[in-house]
Scaffold this motif. Structure first.
Motif, PDB file in Angstrom:
ATOM      1  N   ASP A  65       0.830  -1.202   0.000  1.00 60.19           N
ATOM      2  CA  ASP A  65       0.000   0.000   0.000  1.00 60.19           C
ATOM      3  C   ASP A  65       0.871   1.261   0.000  1.00 60.19           C
ATOM      4  N   MET A  66       1.909   1.289   0.848  1.00 61.40           N
ATOM      5  CA  MET A  66       2.816   2.428   0.925  1.00 61.40           C
ATOM      6  C   MET A  66       3.542   2.642  -0.406  1.00 61.40           C
ATOM      7  N   ALA A  67       4.023   1.566  -1.008  1.00 58.57           N
ATOM      8  CA  ALA A  67       4.755   1.688  -2.278  1.00 58.57           C
ATOM      9  C   ALA A  67       3.855   2.220  -3.384  1.00 58.57           C
ATOM     10  N   LEU A  68       2.632   1.708  -3.470  1.00 56.52           N
ATOM     11  CA  LEU A  68       1.708   2.190  -4.502  1.00 56.52           C
ATOM     12  C   LEU A  68       1.351   3.654  -4.280  1.00 56.52           C
ATOM     13  N   ASP A  69       1.208   4.057  -3.013  1.00 58.57           N
ATOM     14  CA  ASP A  69       0.929   5.468  -2.722  1.00 58.57           C
ATOM     15  C   ASP A  69       2.100   6.363  -3.124  1.00 58.57           C
ATOM     16  N   ASN A  70       3.321   5.859  -3.032  1.00 62.94           N
ATOM     17  CA  ASN A  70       4.486   6.645  -3.434  1.00 62.94           C
ATOM     18  C   ASN A  70       4.671   6.668  -4.947  1.00 62.94           C
ATOM     19  N   ILE A  71       4.340   5.562  -5.601  1.00 60.39           N
ATOM     20  CA  ILE A  71       4.453   5.504  -7.064  1.00 60.39           C
ATOM     21  C   ILE A  71       3.390   6.381  -7.717  1.00 60.39           C
ATOM     22  N   VAL A  72       2.169   6.329  -7.167  1.00 62.73           N
ATOM     23  CA  VAL A  72       1.036   7.102  -7.704  1.00 62.73           C
ATOM     24  C   VAL A  72       0.414   7.887  -6.546  1.00 62.73           C
ATOM     25  N   PRO A  73       0.965   9.039  -6.214  1.00 64.40           N
ATOM     26  CA  PRO A  73       0.464   9.809  -5.068  1.00 64.40           C
ATOM     27  C   PRO A  73      -0.881  10.490  -5.354  1.00 64.40           C
ATOM     28  N   GLU A  74      -1.702  10.555  -4.330  1.00 66.54           N
ATOM     29  CA  GLU A  74      -2.996  11.235  -4.447  1.00 66.54           C
ATOM     30  C   GLU A  74      -2.819  12.743  -4.599  1.00 66.54           C
ATOM     31  N   SER A  75      -1.654  13.252  -4.241  1.00 68.47           N
ATOM     32  CA  SER A  75      -1.415  14.700  -4.243  1.00 68.47           C
ATOM     33  C   SER A  75      -1.165  15.290  -5.631  1.00 68.47           C
ATOM     34  N   LEU A  76      -1.097  14.464  -6.672  1.00 68.23           N
ATOM     35  CA  LEU A  76      -0.908  15.003  -8.021  1.00 68.23           C
ATOM     36  C   LEU A  76      -2.131  15.835  -8.431  1.00 68.23           C
ATOM     37  N   ASP A  77      -1.981  16.619  -9.461  1.00 67.41           N
ATOM     38  CA  ASP A  77      -3.064  17.478  -9.948  1.00 67.41           C
ATOM     39  C   ASP A  77      -3.984  16.676 -10.871  1.00 67.41           C
ATOM     40  N   TRP A  78      -4.765  15.763 -10.279  1.00 70.29           N
ATOM     41  CA  TRP A  78      -5.641  14.885 -11.048  1.00 70.29           C
ATOM     42  C   TRP A  78      -6.789  15.685 -11.656  1.00 70.29           C
ATOM     43  N   GLN A  79      -7.092  15.440 -12.925  1.00 70.00           N
ATOM     44  CA  GLN A  79      -8.167  16.146 -13.627  1.00 70.00           C
ATOM     45  C   GLN A  79      -9.515  15.431 -13.505  1.00 70.00           C
ATOM     46  N   HIS A  80      -9.494  14.107 -13.565  1.00 67.96           N
ATOM     47  CA  HIS A  80     -10.722  13.312 -13.496  1.00 67.96           C
ATOM     48  C   HIS A  80     -11.027  13.000 -12.032  1.00 67.96           C
ATOM     49  N   THR A  81     -11.929  13.775 -11.445  1.00 65.85           N
ATOM     50  CA  THR A  81     -12.300  13.597 -10.035  1.00 65.85           C
ATOM     51  C   THR A  81     -13.818  13.515  -9.879  1.00 65.85           C
ATOM     52  N   ASP A  82     -14.509  13.031 -10.911  1.00 63.07           N
ATOM     53  CA  ASP A  82     -15.971  12.970 -10.906  1.00 63.07           C
ATOM     54  C   ASP A  82     -16.533  12.222  -9.690  1.00 63.07           C
ATOM     55  N   GLU A  83     -15.827  11.189  -9.247  1.00 64.13           N
ATOM     56  CA  GLU A  83     -16.313  10.380  -8.126  1.00 64.13           C
ATOM     57  C   GLU A  83     -15.537  10.672  -6.847  1.00 64.13           C
ATOM     58  N   GLY A  84     -14.825  11.786  -6.812  1.00 67.16           N
ATOM     59  CA  GLY A  84     -14.082  12.169  -5.615  1.00 67.16           C
ATOM     60  C   GLY A  84     -12.590  12.284  -5.882  1.00 67.16           C
ATOM     61  N   PRO A  85     -11.850  12.774  -4.893  1.00 65.67           N
ATOM     62  CA  PRO A  85     -10.420  13.017  -5.082  1.00 65.67           C
ATOM     63  C   PRO A  85      -9.593  11.748  -5.291  1.00 65.67           C
ATOM     64  N   ASP A  87     -10.475   9.331  -7.341  1.00 66.02           N
ATOM     65  CA  ASP A  87     -10.983   8.743  -8.580  1.00 66.02           C
ATOM     66  C   ASP A  87      -9.856   8.364  -9.542  1.00 66.02           C
ATOM     67  N   SER A  88      -9.161   9.334 -10.111  1.00 69.47           N
ATOM     68  CA  SER A  88      -8.117   9.045 -11.093  1.00 69.47           C
ATOM     69  C   SER A  88      -6.943   8.287 -10.514  1.00 69.47           C
ATOM     70  N   VAL A  89      -6.564   8.610  -9.293  1.00 69.86           N
ATOM     71  CA  VAL A  89      -5.449   7.892  -8.681  1.00 69.86           C
ATOM     72  C   VAL A  89      -5.791   6.400  -8.572  1.00 69.86           C
ATOM     73  N   SER A  90      -7.039   6.081  -8.271  1.00 73.48           N
ATOM     74  CA  SER A  90      -7.463   4.684  -8.184  1.00 73.48           C
ATOM     75  C   SER A  90      -7.405   4.000  -9.542  1.00 73.48           C
ATOM     76  N   HIS A  91      -7.871   4.688 -10.586  1.00 74.20           N
ATOM     77  CA  HIS A  91      -7.838   4.114 -11.930  1.00 74.20           C
ATOM     78  C   HIS A  91      -6.407   3.858 -12.379  1.00 74.20           C
ATOM     79  N   THR A  92      -5.510   4.787 -12.063  1.00 74.84           N
ATOM     80  CA  THR A  92      -4.116   4.646 -12.471  1.00 74.84           C
ATOM     81  C   THR A  92      -3.460   3.459 -11.768  1.00 74.84           C
ATOM     82  N   LYS A  93      -3.694   3.325 -10.475  1.00 78.80           N
ATOM     83  CA  LYS A  93      -3.132   2.195  -9.733  1.00 78.80           C
ATOM     84  C   LYS A  93      -3.680   0.867 -10.261  1.00 78.80           C
ATOM     85  N   THR A  94      -4.967   0.847 -10.600  1.00 76.12           N
ATOM     86  CA  THR A  94      -5.557  -0.369 -11.142  1.00 76.12           C
ATOM     87  C   THR A  94      -4.873  -0.769 -12.442  1.00 76.12           C
TER      88      THR A  94
END
Length: 138
Positions: A65-85, A87-94
């Protein structure tokens, strides 16, 4: 010969969750009498994934979990946030972890390594129930 079942996993919030036994309970019927075959697991979601990793040390879950959060941080300037902050970070990790697994079946059992387990990697903060399609070919 083929067998297929769609089922839902227990609701879980963000994190890496060992689900080997839960999946086994849903597919036990399909594994019976399969001497040599393949199990394909597919998650029907774009904000959670499936992976195989060490199942012995519980700290592995926290480390993944920690490694994935560091590889794809939620703090980036995500554009696709239709379902919440988350949203895009989850799609990218998937996309990085993957939506499917292939596991050999031998003598009616998943032929995982000694220390291997199946993990649900849930990327949403709020708990979700995730649908899995299990297909067995023999």
């Amino acid at each position: 010969m083929g067998w297929q079942k769609t089922f839902s996993l227990t609701r879980r919030s963000k994190g890496c969750h060992l689900v080997t036994e839960e999946i086994h309970s849903h597919i036990q019927e399909g594994l019976q009498n399969v001497q040599i075959g393949m199990l394909f697991l597919f998650i029907q979601h774009t904000s959670a994934a499936l992976t195989i990793n060490e199942n012995y040390d519980p700290d592995v879950r926290k480390d993944m979990d920690m490694a994935l959060d560091n590889i794809v941080p939620e703090s980036l300037d995500w554009q696709h946030t239709d379902e919440g902050p988350d949203d895009s970070v989850s799609h990218t990790k998937t996309s990085l972890v993957g939506a499917s697994l292939s596991i050999p079946i031998t003598n009616g059992r998943m032929n995982l390594g000694t220390w291997q387990g199946i993990y649900l990697t849930e990327f949403r903060h709020l708990p979700h129930s995730r649908r899995i399609v299990a297909t067995i070919l023999s």
